[in-house]
Enzyme design. Sequence first.
Site, PDB file in Angstrom:
ATOM      1  N   HIS A   1     -12.242   1.636  -4.478  1.00 56.49           N
ATOM      2  CA  HIS A   1     -11.445   0.809  -5.375  1.00 56.49           C
ATOM      3  C   HIS A   1     -12.229  -0.440  -5.784  1.00 56.49           C
ATOM      4  CE1 HIS A   1      -7.339   2.638  -4.610  1.00 56.49           C
ATOM      5  NE2 HIS A   1      -8.042   3.132  -3.601  1.00 56.49           N
TER       6      HIS A   1
ATOM      7  N   ASP B   1      -2.325  -1.479  -3.939  1.00 54.72           N
ATOM      8  CA  ASP B   1      -2.679  -0.111  -4.282  1.00 54.72           C
ATOM      9  C   ASP B   1      -1.374   0.676  -4.297  1.00 54.72           C
ATOM     10  OD1 ASP B   1      -3.565   2.456  -4.527  1.00 54.72           O
ATOM     11  OD2 ASP B   1      -4.717   2.492  -2.652  1.00 54.72           O
TER      12      ASP B   1
ATOM     13  N   TYR C   1       0.878  -1.176   0.000  1.00 53.91           N
ATOM     14  CA  TYR C   1       0.000   0.000   0.000  1.00 53.91           C
ATOM     15  C   TYR C   1       0.914   1.224   0.000  1.00 53.91           C
ATOM     16  CZ  TYR C   1      -3.426   3.467   1.620  1.00 53.91           C
ATOM     17  OH  TYR C   1      -4.223   4.581   1.745  1.00 53.91           O
TER      18      TYR C   1
END
Length: 262
Positions: free
Chosen positions: A253, A150, A107
Amino acid sequence: MSFTLATWNINSVRLREELVLKLLSEEAPDVLCLQECKSPVDKIPLEGFQALGYNHIVARGQKGYNGVAIISRLPMVEAGAEDYASLGHARHIAGRLENGVTIHNHYVPAGGDVPDRAVNDKFGNKLDYLTEMRDAFHADKPSKSILVGDLNIAPREDDVWSHKKLLKVVSHTPIEVEHFGEVMDAGGWSDVTRNDIPDGLLYSWWSYRARDWDAADKGRRLDHVWATPDIASAGHSSRIVRTARGWEKPSDHAPVFATFDL
């Protein structure tokens, strides 16, 4: 061995536990990598996942922020966690499957609103995180590995709804795209999603700010699946489950999938 992997910024695994269960029930990935879990590891709601056969987890968590987890119905052991840029954040976890494949779940910091590290420390943190990722891959070339997560950068012109309008917007600025490319090159990583879907607009994130996100379709591809050269050709069947963005109380998302034959 064939297995399907998904990556999803869930934006609170406790708040959206039912959405995770829905995805696991309907799409049945063998491995699900979650980001922005926003939970200490001991508070992640494992019972429902385990009831569906996902009995293996590796995770790093913290209260209210960040957090990464890999849940799997395939046997998996933890294979490390890095604190790039020494932020003290739970932003990386790795798990290794029995076939020797290591899955890295990242992330990457979002970077705030202003793409200038002189006035925005968060943007500097993002660039530093990417730089340390790059240097780590130069120092220790990965093999038989998949990197997902991500990554908070939409690198290609067709990874955003308007290249021209987003050139000065965090996630698509030239300096971020440059850093993104350097990380890929350092590890020899291959973009599995774009190998499968080479042409056309492709998004995995749509802002909550849009009144009708689906109709406006002002998206960005911030979520990625990479593989090292030795296994990249084994990846196929990539897809983004766009419908998940329209579920009740969704993450902003959508999950990204790929299947590997190894």
